[in-house]
Write a protein that holds these residues in place. Structure first.
Motif, mmCIF file in Angstrom:
data_model
loop_
_atom_site.group_PDB
_atom_site.id
_atom_site.type_symbol
_atom_site.label_atom_id
_atom_site.label_comp_id
_atom_site.label_asym_id
_atom_site.label_seq_id
_atom_site.Cartn_x
_atom_site.Cartn_y
_atom_site.Cartn_z
ATOM 1 N N GLY A 1 38.318 38.290 25.858
ATOM 2 C CA GLY A 1 39.094 38.487 27.070
ATOM 3 C C GLY A 1 40.596 38.279 26.929
ATOM 4 N N THR A 2 41.329 38.981 27.800
ATOM 5 C CA THR A 2 42.787 38.951 27.852
ATOM 6 C C THR A 2 43.213 38.698 29.294
ATOM 7 N N ALA A 3 44.291 37.920 29.491
ATOM 8 C CA ALA A 3 44.786 37.666 30.848
ATOM 9 C C ALA A 3 46.307 37.628 30.842
ATOM 10 N N TRP A 4 46.875 37.837 32.029
ATOM 11 C CA TRP A 4 48.335 37.866 32.227
ATOM 12 C C TRP A 4 48.662 37.001 33.426
ATOM 13 N N ASP A 5 49.586 36.017 33.244
ATOM 14 C CA ASP A 5 49.903 35.102 34.345
ATOM 15 C C ASP A 5 51.196 35.453 35.063
ATOM 16 N N GLY A 6 51.770 36.612 34.727
ATOM 17 C CA GLY A 6 53.037 37.021 35.308
ATOM 18 C C GLY A 6 54.191 36.852 34.346
#
Length: 210
Positions: free
Chosen positions: A60-65
């Motif tokens: 998984g990959t995520a972006w917090d801004g």
């Protein structure tokens, strides 16, 4: 539970030298997707690859801004999106970590065969709470207060909207036969970006409204 067929409205790939798509995220302009030994940035407007970060990226990959988060084996790495530098590392919450999303100051990490989604403290890796699902969990995303996750089980895939308190399935979008979902991210509006596993593709599914 409301059920309908997924409405696939666009498709990208397969891409050169990409054997499989794992995690998927979206920074408002680029779709970031994990392909094992790299993170790639796709501009969905032009259908072109814009960036490559050479990092371990097998789930998984995520972006917090501001920063990217990427599952790399048994850990989660916080990355500088400009350079790919690893800024910090926390332990992944289990051995079968799959999808990941950012919401409400936390990481939400899917556990594939355990059928769970953990809310994880991004600074420490502590598990804050756990949501049980009825299906194998691949991608995870939040949009407008709704928790959705990808499913891939028994050669069937769907996007499932679940109650974040009980894990009850509220809505299901069934993908066509032989169309897996290996990663999931919302664009914050009317689209879901779906990793296509070993097809090497990213598919865009219309998000139901109302």
């Amino acid at each position: 539970m409301k059920q309908s067929n997924a409405d696939i409205i666009d498709e990208y790939g397969p891409f050169p030298e990409v054997d499989a798509v794992h995690g998927v995220s979206y920074d408002g302009k680029h779709v970031w997707f994990a392909v094992g030994d790299r993170l790639l940035a796709l501009d969905p407007a032009s259908s072109t690859l814009q960036r490559t970060l050479n990092v371990t990226a097998n789930a998984g990959t995520a972006w917090d801004g501001t920063h990217l988060y990427q599952i790399a084996e048994d850990r989660i790495q916080k990355l500088d999106p400009g350079t790919g530098e690893v800024l910090s590392t926390i332990p992944a919450p289990g051995s079968s970590s799959s999808g990941m999303a950012w919401a409400e100051g936390s990481l939400w990490v899917g556990q594939y065969r355990d059928r769970r989604i953990h809310q994880v403290d991004p600074a420490t890796g502590d598990i804050l709470r756990t949501i049980e699902s009825s299906r194998f969990v691949t991608g995870v995303t939040w949009v407008d207060g709704e928790l959705w996750h990808g499913c891939w089980e028994d050669d069937e895939s769907e996007l499932m909207h679940i109650d974040p308190d009980t894990g009850e399935a509220l809505e299901k979008l069934t993908m066509p036969a032989d169309t897996g979902v290996s990663g999931l991210e919302s664009d914050g509006s009317g689209r879901f970006f779906c990793g296509g596993g070993t097809s090497g593709k990213i598919r865009v599914v219309r998000r139901p409204q109302g």
